[in-house]
Design a protein around this motif. Structure first.
Motif, PDB file in Angstrom:
ATOM      1  N   THR A 174       0.824  -1.212   0.000  1.00 45.74           N
ATOM      2  CA  THR A 174       0.000   0.000   0.000  1.00 45.74           C
ATOM      3  C   THR A 174       0.856   1.259   0.000  1.00 45.74           C
ATOM      4  N   GLY A 175       1.826   1.321   0.903  1.00 47.60           N
ATOM      5  CA  GLY A 175       2.652   2.519   1.027  1.00 47.60           C
ATOM      6  C   GLY A 175       3.707   2.653  -0.045  1.00 47.60           C
ATOM      7  N   ASP A 250       8.513  10.302   4.306  1.00 47.95           N
ATOM      8  CA  ASP A 250       7.952   9.989   2.985  1.00 47.95           C
ATOM      9  C   ASP A 250       6.679   9.163   3.102  1.00 47.95           C
ATOM     10  N   VAL A 251       6.685   8.223   4.034  1.00 51.51           N
ATOM     11  CA  VAL A 251       5.507   7.372   4.266  1.00 51.51           C
ATOM     12  C   VAL A 251       5.255   7.313   5.769  1.00 51.51           C
ATOM     13  N   ARG A 269       3.809  13.707   7.640  1.00 53.91           N
ATOM     14  CA  ARG A 269       4.360  13.297   6.345  1.00 53.91           C
ATOM     15  C   ARG A 269       4.928  14.491   5.594  1.00 53.91           C
ATOM     16  N   THR A 274       2.941   9.995   1.687  1.00 55.94           N
ATOM     17  CA  THR A 274       1.822   9.056   1.740  1.00 55.94           C
ATOM     18  C   THR A 274       1.469   8.721   3.179  1.00 55.94           C
ATOM     19  N   VAL A 276      -0.768   5.914   5.283  1.00 50.29           N
ATOM     20  CA  VAL A 276      -1.445   4.622   5.164  1.00 50.29           C
ATOM     21  C   VAL A 276      -2.140   4.325   6.485  1.00 50.29           C
ATOM     22  N   GLY A 299       0.212  14.410  -2.394  1.00 52.33           N
ATOM     23  CA  GLY A 299       0.479  13.048  -1.968  1.00 52.33           C
ATOM     24  C   GLY A 299      -0.769  12.189  -1.946  1.00 52.33           C
ATOM     25  N   ALA A 300      -0.784  11.226  -1.030  1.00 58.19           N
ATOM     26  CA  ALA A 300      -1.859  10.235  -1.031  1.00 58.19           C
ATOM     27  C   ALA A 300      -2.257   9.884   0.394  1.00 58.19           C
ATOM     28  N   LEU A 301      -3.557   9.727   0.582  1.00 60.79           N
ATOM     29  CA  LEU A 301      -4.117   9.202   1.826  1.00 60.79           C
ATOM     30  C   LEU A 301      -4.760   7.870   1.496  1.00 60.79           C
ATOM     31  N   LYS A 302      -4.214   6.786   2.039  1.00 59.74           N
ATOM     32  CA  LYS A 302      -4.654   5.449   1.661  1.00 59.74           C
ATOM     33  C   LYS A 302      -5.077   4.648   2.882  1.00 59.74           C
ATOM     34  N   SER A 304      -5.334   0.476   4.006  1.00 56.36           N
ATOM     35  CA  SER A 304      -4.727  -0.786   3.595  1.00 56.36           C
ATOM     36  C   SER A 304      -5.620  -1.933   4.023  1.00 56.36           C
TER      37      SER A 304
END
Length: 381
Positions: A174-175, A250-251, A269, A274, A276, A299-302, A304
């Protein structure tokens, strides 16, 4: 003929677990009966007992399991008796829209066994995550079985079935942690520790463990974290920024599942980094973030799901890493216990004394050896 075995159930909300007789039917089409060698005690099992998953009592608990296939049902062609397997709770269908677009780890129609295991009086049991492996044998869909090397320690490799895979996959799948990345993990229980391990395997050079428990931070350092931050002593966001040149990681992997720790992850972050979420929140939890901050940071919000894993791909790979000495699964096994010690294991978990207690089944281990012998060519016997 159906088998009657010993298993651990939660009969009602917050009641102590019980060891009872469980009736395991013969496998039907697409199903397999697996003799359990070892099964980890996961927080999810405790959530079942507490009523945090559903109220479909009684539950047959346990799901982080390694076992040996005893029998298979009609139509099962890729398993045979004697195969050593790690069980998973997302047997992909191969036909839903996620599978057809080449992303089976997001499968929207995963399988479990069609038949139900029961108590001796016929009461149907709801198996935890469709597995129910705090039992000498369990019934699962054949797709929930991933073949692994029988020589690898069952107690260690069984943990791939849930917590270790969830954390490792949160970092790697994921990350997308890459060589040279900086990674912060908020929450250093079993899943968080596995995320740390995944980040290290992926080549992260700065790996920051964040927790409020000094024992967990010490363990994280032993497992390779380059820095430890006790968030009870100060602002973890500022600490993470300081350790990453003022930028942020970074993550950032949130392995707690709470609004306040997710907000910390968001602000800890780097720009275009990112976040996760692998910690599991409760239904009542909400979070509010300034939309301009969400936009401006990029960036990204995810989230998992099960480490976005594909068991057939990931379980054997992680077992290989374990056997090569590159992934220390043994470090996650805090104690090996009997089936009648699950309630005590929940207490140890609540105190933060363990990463994982693992139930071991002597009879199944002997059965595994017998199955391996049966599958050995005569000239090598």
């Amino acid at each position: 003929m159906p088998s009657t075995v010993k298993g651990v159930i939660a009969r009602s909300k917050n009641a102590p677990v019980e060891v009872v007789d469980v009736v395991v039917p013969d496998p039907g089409p697409g199903e397999a009966v697996v003799a359990i060698r070892a099964c980890g005690v996961c927080h999810t099992d405790l959530h079942y007992r507490q009523g945090g998953i559903s109220d479909d009592y009684p539950f047959l608990l346990g799901h982080e399991a390694n076992g040996v296939v005893e029998s298979v049902g009609e139509g099962v062609t890729d398993l045979q008796p004697g195969d050593t397997v790690v069980l998973n709770w997302r047997a992909v269908c191969g036909t839903c829209r996620a599978c057809l677009r080449g992303e089976p780890w997001y499968c929207f129609d995963t399988h479990n066994a069609a038949q139900k295991m029961t108590l001796a009086d016929g009461t149907e049991l709801e198996p935890a995550l469709g597995i129910g492996a705090f039992a000498e044998k369990t019934l699962v869909h054949a797709g929930q079985c991933t073949k692994v090397d029988p020589e690898a320690d069952a107690a260690a490799t069984g943990l791939l079935g849930c917590g270790v895979m969830a954390g490792f996959g949160a970092a790697v799948n994921t990350g997308g942690v890459k060589r040279g990345d900086s990674v912060a993990v908020i929450g250093c229980g079993g899943v968080g520790m596995a995320a740390l391990a995944g980040a290290l395997v992926a080549g992260a050079t700065t790996v920051i463990a964040v927790d409020t428990d000094p024992r967990k931070l010490e363990k994280a350092t032993e497992m390779g974290a380059t820095h430890a931050v006790n968030s009870a002593d100060g602002d973890p966001v500022e600490a993470i920024r300081t350790l990453t040149g003022g930028h942020g990681a970074d993550v950032v992997i949130e392995a707690v599942g709470r609004p306040e720790t997710y907000e910390q992850a968001f602000y800890a972050r780097d720009l275009a980094g990112t976040v996760v979420l692998v910690g599991v929140p409760t239904p009542d939890m909400e979070i509010t973030l300034p939309l301009l901050e969400v936009f401006g940071r990029g960036g990204a919000l995810k989230s998992s799901w099960y480490g976005d894993c594909l068991p057939s791909r990931d379980f054997p790979m992680l077992v290989d890493l374990y056997q090569q000495g590159r992934l220390d699964l043994d470090a996650f096994v805090s104690e090996r216990i009997r089936i009648d010690q699950v309630e005590e294991a929940f207490d140890s978990m609540g105190r933060g004394d363990v990463l994982r207690s693992v139930v071991e089944f002597d009879a199944a281990r002997q059965g595994a050896a017998a199955g391996a012998a049966e599958n050995t060519p005569e000239e090598n016997a």
